[in-house]
Write an enzyme that holds these catalytic residues in place. Structure first.
Site, PDB file in Angstrom:
ATOM      1  N   CYS A  90       0.710  -1.389   0.065  1.00  0.00           N
ATOM      2  CA  CYS A  90       0.041   0.048  -0.081  1.00  0.00           C
ATOM      3  C   CYS A  90       0.944   1.341  -0.093  1.00  0.00           C
ATOM      4  O   CYS A  90       1.583   1.485  -1.046  1.00  0.00           O
ATOM      5  CB  CYS A  90      -0.809  -0.070   1.087  1.00  0.00           C
ATOM      6  SG  CYS A  90      -2.240   1.286   1.120  1.00  0.00           S
TER       7      CYS A  90
ATOM      8  N   HIS B 113      -2.969  -5.522   2.546  1.00  0.00           N
ATOM      9  CA  HIS B 113      -2.184  -5.359   4.043  1.00  0.00           C
ATOM     10  C   HIS B 113      -1.871  -6.734   4.757  1.00  0.00           C
ATOM     11  O   HIS B 113      -1.444  -7.770   4.005  1.00  0.00           O
ATOM     12  CB  HIS B 113      -3.100  -4.372   4.944  1.00  0.00           C
ATOM     13  CG  HIS B 113      -2.862  -3.088   4.534  1.00  0.00           C
ATOM     14  ND1 HIS B 113      -1.935  -2.225   4.874  1.00  0.00           N
ATOM     15  CD2 HIS B 113      -3.514  -2.105   3.951  1.00  0.00           C
ATOM     16  CE1 HIS B 113      -1.752  -1.096   4.389  1.00  0.00           C
ATOM     17  NE2 HIS B 113      -3.104  -0.906   3.774  1.00  0.00           N
TER      18      HIS B 113
HETATM   19  N1  GLN Z   1      -1.971   7.104   2.058  1.00  0.00           N
HETATM   20  C1  GLN Z   1      -2.232   6.206   0.967  1.00  0.00           C
HETATM   21  C2  GLN Z   1      -3.754   6.008   0.438  1.00  0.00           C
HETATM   22  O1  GLN Z   1      -4.588   6.202   1.132  1.00  0.00           O
HETATM   23  C3  GLN Z   1      -1.925   4.632   1.637  1.00  0.00           C
HETATM   24  C4  GLN Z   1      -2.547   4.180   2.601  1.00  0.00           C
HETATM   25  C5  GLN Z   1      -2.267   2.631   3.096  1.00  0.00           C
HETATM   26  O2  GLN Z   1      -1.105   2.349   3.176  1.00  0.00           O
HETATM   27  N2  GLN Z   1      -3.185   2.028   3.548  1.00  0.00           N
HETATM   28  O3  GLN Z   1      -3.689   5.803  -0.596  1.00  0.00           O
END
Ligand code: GLN
Length: 242
Positions: free
Chosen positions: A94, A193
């Site tokens: 992510c 994740h």
């Molecule tokens: N900040 C990024 C987004 O919202 C990554 C979020 C995350 O790692 N869950 O796209």
């Protein structure tokens, strides 16, 4: 045999149990009699990429990603790029995935120039893409990966990278083109994740093999009893896809 894992920014990028992916890799290596040492490298600490075989970067919120920009530019970007070109294995999740691309423009216009290690970019949208999701993993035909995504960034791949696979349920890279994740050399980048590797043991072993092959020229991983892991996977797969 020993693998050295580098956990980049363990105290800054660690959403939704992303660290669980490292625990999973460590366990699956040790159960095969392969030693593993994991070292965290965070803000202000020198990254000597040649010291490691496998790198893990977890997810983070926009704020945390912005905080890291200076630190990346201060040496880590060059080390990360060199390690990727040298065939080292990376698993990036992510926010960590977005960080490997050219840039991330947040939904409110903040421009984050990232490493450019991978040919992709990310643009924020007002809609968050949240939930359990599933995607095919093209290099293991028939394998359906189950995971959890939560991002507002929409990632678009350039011609220099391939997707990990195709979205079967959920949003994936951008909710538009059906792609999920990115592959380049031995880099695996995905929106999925913390539950990624524990629930997808075949993917975990596939990633570990790239690091073992690079270091030792061979990667024989004896089968493990994955009854519980497969039960968790199959339950989610049937909930999402049937
Ligand atoms: N900040 C990024 C987004 O919202 C990554 C979020 C995350 O790692 N869950 O796209």
């Amino acid at each position: 045999m020993e693998l050295k894992i580098c956990h980049l920014y363990p105290d800054v990028l660690n959403l939704y149990g992303d660290r669980g992916n490292i625990i999973c890799m460590e366990q699956r290596l040790r159960q095969r009699g392969i030693d593993v040492v994991t070292t965290g490298v965070s803000v202000g600490e020198t990254l000597r990429a040649s010291d490691y075989d496998l790198f893990f970067i977890g997810g983070g919120q926009d704020f945390e990603q912005e905080v890291l920009l200076g630190d990346l530019a201060n040496g880590k970007t060059a080390e990360i790029k060199a390690a990727i070109e040298d065939g080292k294995t990376f698993l990036a999740i992510c926010g960590g995935y977005q960080m490997l691309g050219h840039y991330y423009k947040t939904w409110d216009g903040q421009m984050c120039d990232f490493t450019g290690a991978l040919d992709l970019y990310t643009e924020g949208s007002k809609k968050r893409m949240i939930g359990d999701y599933a995607f095919s993993f093209d290099e293991l035909p028939g394998v359906r990966v189950v995971g959890f995504e939560n991002h507002s960034g929409k990632t678009y791949l350039g011609p220099g990278v391939s997707p990990m696979g195709t979205v079967l349920k959920g949003f994936g890279n951008n909710g538009e083109d059906g792609t999920e994740g990115a592959r380049y050399q031995n880099v695996f980048a995905t929106y999925s994740h913390g539950c990624l590797l524990p629930k997808n043991p075949q993917l975990c072993d596939y990633i570990l093999k790239t690091a073992l092959q690079r270091k030792f020229g061979e990667a024989d991983l004896a089968p493990l009893d994955d009854t519980l892991e497969n039960a968790a996977h199959d339950y989610m797969e049937s909930r999402l896809l049937s």
